[in-house]
Each structure stands twice: as C-alpha cells, then as structure tokens.
Design a protein around this motif. Structure first.
Motif, PDB file in Angstrom:
ATOM      1  N   ALA A 169      11.141   8.347  -2.563  1.00 27.64           N
ATOM      2  CA  ALA A 169      12.147   7.476  -3.166  1.00 27.64           C
ATOM      3  C   ALA A 169      12.520   6.333  -2.225  1.00 27.64           C
ATOM      4  N   ARG A 170      12.627   6.630  -0.946  1.00 26.53           N
ATOM      5  CA  ARG A 170      12.943   5.580   0.031  1.00 26.53           C
ATOM      6  C   ARG A 170      11.827   4.537   0.094  1.00 26.53           C
ATOM      7  N   ARG A 171      10.585   5.010   0.180  1.00 26.26           N
ATOM      8  CA  ARG A 171       9.449   4.083   0.296  1.00 26.26           C
ATOM      9  C   ARG A 171       9.324   3.213  -0.946  1.00 26.26           C
ATOM     10  N   SER A 172       9.607   3.788  -2.092  1.00 27.76           N
ATOM     11  CA  SER A 172       9.430   3.069  -3.355  1.00 27.76           C
ATOM     12  C   SER A 172      10.682   2.321  -3.785  1.00 27.76           C
ATOM     13  N   ARG A 173      11.783   2.484  -3.005  1.00 28.51           N
ATOM     14  CA  ARG A 173      13.081   1.906  -3.370  1.00 28.51           C
ATOM     15  C   ARG A 173      13.450   2.299  -4.807  1.00 28.51           C
ATOM     16  N   ALA A 174      13.228   3.571  -5.102  1.00 25.55           N
ATOM     17  CA  ALA A 174      13.498   4.107  -6.444  1.00 25.55           C
ATOM     18  C   ALA A 174      14.895   4.725  -6.459  1.00 25.55           C
ATOM     19  N   THR A 175      15.894   3.953  -6.832  1.00 30.72           N
ATOM     20  CA  THR A 175      17.288   4.397  -6.794  1.00 30.72           C
ATOM     21  C   THR A 175      17.519   5.607  -7.685  1.00 30.72           C
TER      22      THR A 175
END
Length: 625
Positions: free
Chosen positions: A146-152
């Motif tokens: 989620a951090r790498r993909s900026r998937a809030t």
C-alpha cells in the motif's frame, strides 16, 4: 455435459483437497445442484472420482489423476479456486484449512494490489486459526504494498484488519498504520471512522489515554453524522475503551443499551455481546452482584451465537469474577481454569495477566502461593500496560505476606503517585491497591494522594473493568485504610462500618470480613480494646467458614496495635538503631522512619524510645514462650 465443465470440476476438486466435501465443491464451481450431481456421477463412472454412498465426500481414484488435473490449471485460475474454497469453508470448523487456501491464493497471485488484498484475508484467517505471527506478517506485507502504490484505501483496510491484543509491537504497528492512513490523501469518510476507532483501541492498549479520549470522540461524532449502524458499532466500541472509568458509569450504561439494541436489531450476536459486557461493567461499579448474575445469563446466550473462543472466555471470566466477589473461591478457580485453558490453546497474550490478577485477588483473602511471591510470574514481556501494575500488585502481595522490605523496593519502582497513568477502567483498582501498600509501608504522603483520588467515588465499588473485571470491594474500604494510616480513627471507623454494611448488602462476605478485621485494628489502635474484641468475635465465624486464613490470624490477635511495618521498626528501635539506621535498614527515607517511630509512640502511649524497646523485648519473650 461438456468435457470443459468436467475438467473444471475435476480441477476444482484437486485444489480443494485430497478429500472433498461435495457441498463445498458445489459452491466452489458455482454449478446448479442438478448439473453438479450429474457431473460428479460422470466422473465417478469414468473412474476419476470415488464417492461412497451417503458420505457426502469424494476423493480421487489415484493421486496421478489429481496431480494431472491440478497441473493443467493456470496460476490465475488456481488462485481463484483457492479463494473460492476459502470463502466456501466454515470459518468455525475449518480455520486451519481456510488459512491454507488463502495462503495458496497469495502465492499464486501476480498482481501486487490483488495479492495484498488476499494477504489481508489470510491475516483474518490466521487469527481465527490462532496463528498470530502469520497474521501480523500478512498485514505487514500488505502495508508495504500500500505504501509503495500510494493506495490509501488499501492502507486503511490494512490498518483495521487486526485488533490490538496487548502486545506492544503488534499494537504499536496497528497505531502506526492508522496514523499513516488518516494522514493519507483521499481517505473516504466511512474509512476514516473505522481507522479512528481502531487507532483509539491501539492507543488504549499503548496507554496513550488522552489521545484515546480525543480520537474516540471524533470517531463517534463522525459515525453519528453518517447514520450508519456498522460505523456506530465501531465508534461506540472505541469510545467504551477510552471512557470506562467510575466517572463514566452513566455514559457506559447508555452506550451498552445502544449496542444491545444495535445487536438485536441487526441479528449480530457479537455486537449484543459487547453491549452486555459493558452493562456488566457498569453494574460492577454499582456493586449490583445480583443484577450481574442475571445479566451473565443473557451474556451466555449471546456467547453461544458468537464464532470463536472469545465469547465463552468472557462468560467464564465474568462468572469467575462474580464467584470471587461472593467468596465462592473453589467455584471461581474452576471457572478461571477453564477460561485460561481455552485461551492458552491459541496463544493469546491476555491470559497471563488475567491469571496473575485473579491469583492476586484470591490470595488476598486466602493467602498467597509461594510462586506468586517470587519473580517469575511477574514477567509480562513487552505489554506496557502491565509495567506499573506489575510492581504495585507485587508490592501488594508482599505486604499481605508481611515481607515489607521487598514490598517497599517494588513500591519505590512505581515512582510517585503523581507520575502514574492508569486506564480509566483501572483507576479505582490502581488507587485502592496503592492505598493498602502505602499504608502498610508508612508512606503517608502517598496515602493522602490516593485518598484524595478515591474520595469523590464514595458509593462506587473498586473494579478494573473493560471486560475482565477485578473486584476489590467498596471504595469506603480503601478509604478506611487511608484514614487509619493517617491516624484519623473516627473517620476510619466510620468508613469501615459503612464498608461492612455495603458488603453485607450486596453479598460480598469476604470483603465484609476484611473490613471487620481492619475495624478491629482501628479500635485497638484508638484505645477501644473492648470494642475491638467484640468486632473480632463477630467476624471470626464467617472468616473460619470462608477459609480466610490470613484474616483469621489477624482477628485472633486484636491486642497488637502495630502494623507489620511498625513492628519491624519497633524491633530495630529495640536493637538500638537511630532513625537514620532504621531508614538504611528498611530502605526508606529518614523522615519516613521518624514518622513510623512517632506513630509507634502514639499508638502505644509511650513518650520515649526506651519504652518502645522494653515493649518489643517483652513481646519477643511472650512469643518465645
């Protein structure tokens, strides 16, 4: 039927397992029942599957057939079948098997975001299966994605997947994930409520009380604005954790009623269970043991409809706490033994702390076991909530056992009362335990502090709530201890009389004996020896019937006006030690040593240390005889 459909059925059977329940297989392939049965019959006639009559199961005629069927599956198809199988299995009966299928789905999924979502499902299954380490690792992996993909949205989902359990690394990670999700751009209002609620829970377990009060207020306000039942459940749960103290009884009772209504109106037994636990917590503060007994029956009904071991755990702990409050010691021990055995099987970290506190409270009336006096049981690992309680409660146990030097060492490790940060649900218990320890050690300044904290709560009962209740009698009992330690005999007698009356009225005979014993000692110290003997004689039969050996011993010698610590000081005075020497010997301040000597002189009616020395020598001779 086409060969394609038969191949799909055979491949699904290969993924589900070596032995396949037909009802599960039918859900996985999503075939109409008549078509499904016809396909199974075809495969049986072809010699691929074996289905014994009335078994409801099938298995492959040979391992080579199963391996061949699985080998023809593409990775994507294999992952989808593992997912469908995990969803089709019964979570209460097949936890380990469900975990295996989610793990296989993760391993055969290439897309990072899809894999992360499957990892969250794996984490939930791992918790049900009791594999907390695997659950934590699965969520950690999803958070990294989620951090790498900026998937809030994914980050928020990961943050609320696990619940705090009282292990600092686990709870600290949950708190960090929630903080990141709340700061991420584009967080939806519904997701924000879920994350705020979970952050509150983590903050409570990490002893960040002001933060927990603030975030729970935000969560509840936002949930009410959205008018969503599921969000209200989450927000109310968070609010209850943050506000479960003696000042919150009315709010707690109201929240309990709302949760029970939400649970019954939606058919969610686990929601109703929480509400009934909160209602029981409110009743503990009021000392209404009869109402707690009645509510426990309703709690048990909910627990029977809740998946997993937690519902039954709460029932057993509540029943045991009630038995202990009523001095039904054997019944309490049997119930807690059952509860602890259940939670040990899944490695839950809450078991150790709950067991130690139960043994402390039981030992307070019956006498402490030797292992509770030693260091091994007081190691709570990284659970920060236990740091203060471990030292204070160990000092409490050592005071009960008359080992005052060791008690003083542990008490001093707690720091001053002004530095203590207790959960709202535990503030009365913390201060009531501290009152007994500080009084026994002659720490009169600390006695005044905890007395001031307890004074506003007259009429309440000392409990450590939040679903795992520890009961220590009425607040007046602790206030009587404080007044006696300060030499305020009339106030002490008044408080202890009231404590006896309250204990009798609610059916807590063990605490009635304790209060009567303390009242006996107050009478003796204030020069009312006849009244002391009368009070002791009235309490002795009940103390004997309940098997309260330590209190029985105190009731049978109401002619000794000194506390255990003061007898120690008197012995050192008789040995010729100065106040400075006494302070060094007992690891206390010189001022405290001086206070002890002054109290001894006052209690014995003496004017100098020589009289104390003569009195101590006389009593030593009497004991030898």
């Amino acid at each position: 039927m086409s060969n394609t459909r038969l191949d799909q059925l055979l491949a699904a059977a290969a993924v589900v397992g070596e032995r396949v329940r037909l009802d599960v297989l039918q859900q996985v392939v999503a075939m109409p029942p008549s078509d499904f049965l016809a396909a199974v019959d075809t495969l049986v006639r072809a010699g691929a599957l074996i289905v014994p009559p009335d078994s409801g199961e099938a298995w492959f005629a040979s391992e080579s057939v199963r391996r061949d069927a699985e080998a023809h599956l593409p990775l994507g198809g294999r992952a989808d079948l593992h997912r469908r199988t995990a969803e089709a299995l019964d979570p209460t009966a097949d936890a380990a098997e469900i975990m295996r299928h989610w793990s296989a789905a993760v391993a055969t999924t290439a897309d990072p975001l899809d894999r992360a979502r499957l990892q969250l499902q794996l984490a939930v299954a791992a918790v049900r299966a009791g594999d907390l380490s695997a659950a934590h690792a699965a969520v950690q992996a999803a958070v990294v994605t989620a951090r790498r993909s900026r998937a809030t949205e994914l980050l928020a989902e990961a943050a609320v997947t696990l619940e705090p359990i009282g292990q600092s690394e686990w709870d600290g990670d949950i708190h960090q994930w929630c903080t990141e999700a709340l700061a991420a751009p584009g967080l939806a209002p519904r997701a924000a409520v879920h994350v705020l609620a979970r952050q509150t829970q983590a903050a409570v377990y990490l002893a960040r009380w002001p933060e927990a009060v603030a975030t729970s207020s935000d969560a509840l306000a936002q949930a009410e604005a959205l008018d969503d039942a599921d969000l209200l459940v989450e927000a109310l749960t968070a609010r209850q954790l943050a506000t479960s103290g003696p000042d919150d009884v009315d709010e707690l009772a109201a929240a309990a009623a709302r949760m029970i209504d939400l649970g019954t109106s939606t058919g969610r037994a686990e929601v109703e269970l929480r509400g009934r636990l909160w209602r029981i917590d409110a009743l503990w503060y009021c000392g209404d043991l009869a109402a707690i007994g009645a509510e426990t029956g309703r709690l048990a009904s909910c627990a029977d409809r809740v998946d997993g071991p937690h519902g039954r755990w709460h029932v057993l702990v509540t029943q045991a706490s009630l038995a202990l409050a009523r001095a039904e010691f054997e019944e309490a021990e049997a119930l807690l033994g059952d509860a602890f055995d259940r939670f040990r099987r899944i490695g839950h970290p809450a078991v150790h702390g709950a067991e130690v506190m139960f043994r402390v409270l039981r030992g307070h009336h019956l006498g402490h076991t030797e292992d509770l006096l030693g260091p091994a049981l007081w190691r709570f690992g990284t659970d920060s909530r236990w740091d203060l309680f471990a030292h204070l409660c160990r000092a409490f146990v050592l005071v009960d056992a008359g080992r005052l030097d060791e008690a003083a060492a542990h008490y001093h490790r707690c720091g001053g009362p002004g530095s203590w940060q207790a959960p709202r649900a535990g503030e009365l218990l913390l201060n009531a335990v501290a009152a007994r320890v500080a009084a026994a050690l002659g720490a009169v300044d600390d006695v005044r502090v905890v007395r001031a904290r307890l004074e506003p709560h007259r009429g309440r009962y000392v409990v450590g709530g939040g679903g795992g209740t520890n009961f220590l009698g009425p607040v007046e009992l602790a206030l009587g201890v404080c007044a006696g330690a300060l030499g305020e005999w009339d106030a002490a007698a008044s408080d202890l009389h009231e404590a006896i009356a309250l204990c009798r009225s609610i059916g807590a005979p063990g605490f009635a004996v304790e209060a009567a014993c303390l009242l006996t000692e107050v009478y003796e110290l204030s020069g009312e020896s006849a009244q002391a003997r009368t009070t002791a004689a009235e309490a002795l039969p009940l103390a004997k019937a309940l098997g309260m050996t330590p209190w029985l011993a105190r009731l049978e010698r109401p002619d000794d006006p000194l506390s255990p610590r003061e007898r120690e000081v008197a012995r050192l005075v008789a040995a010729g030690l100065s106040n400075r020497g006494i302070a060094a010997a007992l690891v206390i301040s010189e001022r405290t040593a001086q206070n002890h000597v002054q109290h001894i002189l006052g209690k014995l009616g003496f004017v100098n240390r020589a009289q104390v020395a003569a009195w101590a020598a006389q009593r030593s001779t009497q004991h030898r005889e």
